[in-house]
Design an enzyme around this catalytic site. Structure first.
Site, short mmCIF file in Angstrom:
data_model
loop_
_atom_site.label_atom_id
_atom_site.label_comp_id
_atom_site.label_asym_id
_atom_site.label_seq_id
_atom_site.Cartn_x
_atom_site.Cartn_y
_atom_site.Cartn_z
N GLY A 1 2.29 -14.06 4.80
CA GLY A 1 1.45 -13.61 5.91
C GLY A 1 2.20 -13.57 7.23
N ASN B 1 39.51 38.83 11.57
CA ASN B 1 38.40 39.46 10.86
C ASN B 1 38.46 39.05 9.39
OD1 ASN B 1 36.69 41.31 9.48
ND2 ASN B 1 36.71 42.57 11.33
N ARG C 1 0.81 -1.22 0.00
CA ARG C 1 0.00 0.00 0.00
C ARG C 1 0.85 1.27 0.00
NH1 ARG C 1 -3.70 -2.30 4.83
NH2 ARG C 1 -1.91 -3.70 4.97
N ALA D 1 42.79 44.32 0.73
CA ALA D 1 41.60 43.89 -0.03
C ALA D 1 42.00 43.53 -1.45
CB ALA D 1 40.58 45.01 -0.02
N LYS E 1 33.46 24.60 5.80
CA LYS E 1 33.60 23.14 5.76
C LYS E 1 34.90 22.76 6.43
CE LYS E 1 36.06 20.61 3.44
NZ LYS E 1 37.00 20.10 2.44
N LYS F 1 8.86 -1.31 3.72
CA LYS F 1 8.01 -0.28 4.35
C LYS F 1 8.63 0.18 5.67
CE LYS F 1 4.10 -1.36 6.53
NZ LYS F 1 2.68 -1.75 6.65
#
Ligand code: UD1
Ligand code: CA
Length: 458
Positions: free
Chosen positions: A80, A379, A15, A425, A353, A25
Site C-alpha cells: 500500500g 546527381n 489494472r 547507367a 543511413k 505501470k
C-alpha cells in the site's frame, strides 16, 4: 520552510493487466515519455530540497527513468501507499519541512497546480492540504468525508465505500502537502484493517483530523488535470488530453496543425512559427523543427533537427539533421546518423543511413545510400545503390561535387568517385574514378538485326 517531494511509483498496476512481471505501470509511455517522468518534470521547477521516487514492482524498468532526477527508495513488497511512504522514514522522519506526496500515475497535473497546492497549504497554515476534484462520476477514487461543519474528517477508499460514501462527489486527487514531522508520526499508527488489506496512506488524514491538526483542501476544477492512470483506457484518455494540451501550445505559438487529433507531438519537441504540420504526423524524442516547414501528412520524426523552409512529405526520419529548403519524400527513409544540408531533393523510396548529403544533391527515386559522403550538387540516378557491407565491415563511398551517377549503378565500397565525374547507367563500380573521368562498367550491347521473331519462336 524546506520543501520535500515524494513520488509513489512502486505499485503493481494490476489494472494494466500486463502479463509481464518486469514492467511497472509508471514506465508505460505517453507520447514517448514514461508516466512517472511527467510527474518528475512537473515537480522539478518547484526545486524541492529532496525529490524522492519510491519504486518497487517492475522497479528495474522504473529505476533508469527516475534515477537521473530523484533519490531512489525501494519498496520491496507492495503493501500500500502508506507502507511505501514508510520506506522514506530513514531519510525524512523527524525533519522540519513540508512534504508533497504525489502519485506516479497522474501525468496531467501541472507545475502550476503543485505550486498552487503548496501556496494554499502555506497561506492557510494547514498541517495537511489535499488536492481534490469534484466529479460527476467519482467511482474509483477515494472520497473526501466532511463533518457537519464542513471539516475534512477522513478519506474513504472506493473499496470501503458504503452507499452513503458512494454518493460523495468530492474526491482525492492523490496529491497532498503534509507537515513532514506529523506525517511520519502518523504513519506509525496506520494499519491494514480495510477492504484491500493494505496500509492506506489516506488513513493518515483521519489521524490528522482526530489530533486536531488543521486539514484543508485545494480544489482543482478541471478534472482532466487530476485524473489517475490505472488501466489502459485511462492511459489513452491521458494521452489524448496531453496531446491536445501540447498541440494547443504549439498552435498558440504560431504553428499550424491540421487535424490536431491525428498529430502526435512529444513533450520535448520544439517547432518554429509558420511551420505546418499535416495530418497523421508522429514527432517524438528531442526534435527541433524550425520555421516555414511543411511536415507531413504521415511523417515520423524522432530525435531530428530540421531547419527552415523544408517540405518533408510522408517520410520516416530518425537521428537526422536536415538543413533548409529541402524537398524530401514522399516515402523517404533516413535511418539515422545522417546530415542533409540544404536544397536537396530526396524522393520516393530513397533510404539513407549514416551519410552526409551536401547541398543541392538530388536523389529522386529508389536508392540506398549507406555510409556515403556525397558532395554538392551530385546527381544520384534512379536505383543507385552503395554496396557498403562486405559481409564483415561497413565501408564508405565518397561521391564528389557535381558527379552524375547513372541509373541502377552499384558502387562497391570502399570506393571514391571524384568531382565532375560520370558513371554510366547500369555500372558496377569497383575502382576509384578520378575527377573529371567517365566510367563505364557494364557489358557492351549486342544487337542482332531482325532476329527477334526467330528467337521468340524457339
Ligand atoms: C489512490 C488513492 C485514492 C485517490 C487516487 C487518485 C490511496 C490508498 N488511494 O487510489 O484516494 O483517489 O489515488 O488517483 O492512496 N503505490 C506504491 N506502493 C504500493 C501501492 C501503491 O508505491 O504498495 C503507488 C502506486 O504506484 C501509485 C500510487 O501509489 O502511483 C497510488 O496507488 P494506486 O493503486 O494507483 O491507488 P488508487 O487506487 O488510484
Ligand atoms: Ca491511481
Amino acid at each position: 520552510m524546506d520543501r520535500y517531494a515524494i513520488i509513489l511509483a512502486a505499485g503493481k498496476g494490476s489494472r494494466m493487466k500486463s502479463k509481464r512481471e518486469d514492467i511497472s505501470k509508471v514506465s508505460f509511455p505517453i507520447l514517448g515519455r514514461p508516466l512517472v517522468k511527467w510527474i518528475i518534470e512537473a515537480l522539478k521547477p518547484l526545486s524541492p530540497k529532496k525529490l524522492i521516487a519510491i519504486i518497487g514492482f517492475g522497479g528495474a524498468t522504473s529505476e533508469p527513468i527516475v534515477k537521473e532526477d530523484c533519490e531512489v527508495i525501494w519498496q520491496k513488497e507492495q503493501k500500500g501507499a502508506g507502507h511505501a511512504v514508510m520506506q522514506v522514514a530513514p531519510i525524512l522522519e523527524g525533519v522540519e519541512g513540508e512534504t508533497i506526496i504525489c502519485c506516479g500515475d497522474t501525468p496531467l497535473i501541472t507545475t502550476e497546480l503543485y505550486e498552487g497546492l503548496f501556496q494554499k497549504h502555506e497561506s492557510s497554515h494547514n498541517s495537511l492540504t489535499i488536492m481534490t476534484s469534484v466529479l460527476d462520476a467519482p467511482h474509483g477514487y477515494g472520497r473526501i468525508v466532511r463533518d457537519n461543519h464542513g471539516n475534512v474528517v477522513k478519506i474513504t477508499e472506493q473499496k470501503d465505500c458504503d452507499d452513503l460514501a458512494e454518493q460523495i462527489k468530492e474526491v482525492n486527487a492523490g496529491v497532498y502537502v503534509f507537515d513532514n514531522k506529523e506525517l511520519f508520526e502518523a504513519l506509525h499508527h496506520i494499519n491494514t484493517n480495510n477492504a484491500a488489506g493494505e496500509y492506506y496512506l489516506t488513513d493518515v488524514i483521519e489521524l490528522f483530523a482526530k489530533k486536531g491538526l488543521k486539514v484543508g483542501t485545494y480544489e482543482v476544477a478541471d478534472i482532466d488535470e487530476t485524473m489517475g492512470v490505472n488501466d489502459r483506457y485511462q492511459l489513452s484518455i491521458a494521452e489524448k488530453n496531453l496531446k491536445a494540451r501540447i498541440n494547443k501550445g504549439h498552435m498558440l505559438r504560431g504553428v499550424t496543425i491540421e487535424d490536431s487529433d491525428s498529430v502526435f507531438i512529444g513533450p520535448d519537441v520544439t517547432i518554429g512559427p509558420d511551420t505546418v504540420i499535416k495530418p497523421g504526423c508522429y514527432i517524438v524524442g528531442k526534435t527541433y523543427i524550425g520555421e516555414d516547414n511543411v511536415i507531413g501528412p504521415n511523417t515520423y520524426l524522432e530525435n531530428c533537427v530540421v531547419g527552415n523552409g523544408n517540405k518533408i512529405l510522408t517520410s520516416y526520419l530518425t537521428d537526422t539533421v536536415v538543413g533548409s529548403d529541402n524537398e524530401i519524400g514522399p516515402y523517404f527513409h533516413s535511418r539515422g546518423n545522417t546530415i542533409i544540408h540544404d536544397n536537396t531533393h530526396l524522393g520516393n523510396f530513397v533510404e539513407i543511413k549514416k551519410s552526409t548529403i551536401d547541398s543541392g544533391v538530388k536523389a529522386h527515386h529508389l536508392s540506398y545510400l549507406g555510409d556515403a559522403v556525397i558532395a554538392k550538387n551530385a546527381n544520384i540516378g534512379c536505383g543507385v545503390v552503395t554496396a557498403n557491407y562486405d559481409g564483415s565491415h561497413k565501408n564508405t563511398t565518397n561521391i564528389g561535387e557535381n558527379a552524375f551517377i547513372g541509373c541502377n549503378s552499384t558502387l562497391i565500397a570502399p570506393v571514391n568517385v571524384g568531382k565532375d565525374t560520370l558513371i554510366a547507367a547500369g555500372s558496377t563500380i569497383t575502382e576509384d574514378v578520378s575527377d573529371g573521368d567517365a566510367a563505364f562498367a557494364r557489358e557492351r550491347q549486342v544487337t542482332k538485326e531482325g532476329a527477334a521473331k526467330k528467337i521468340l519462336k524457339k
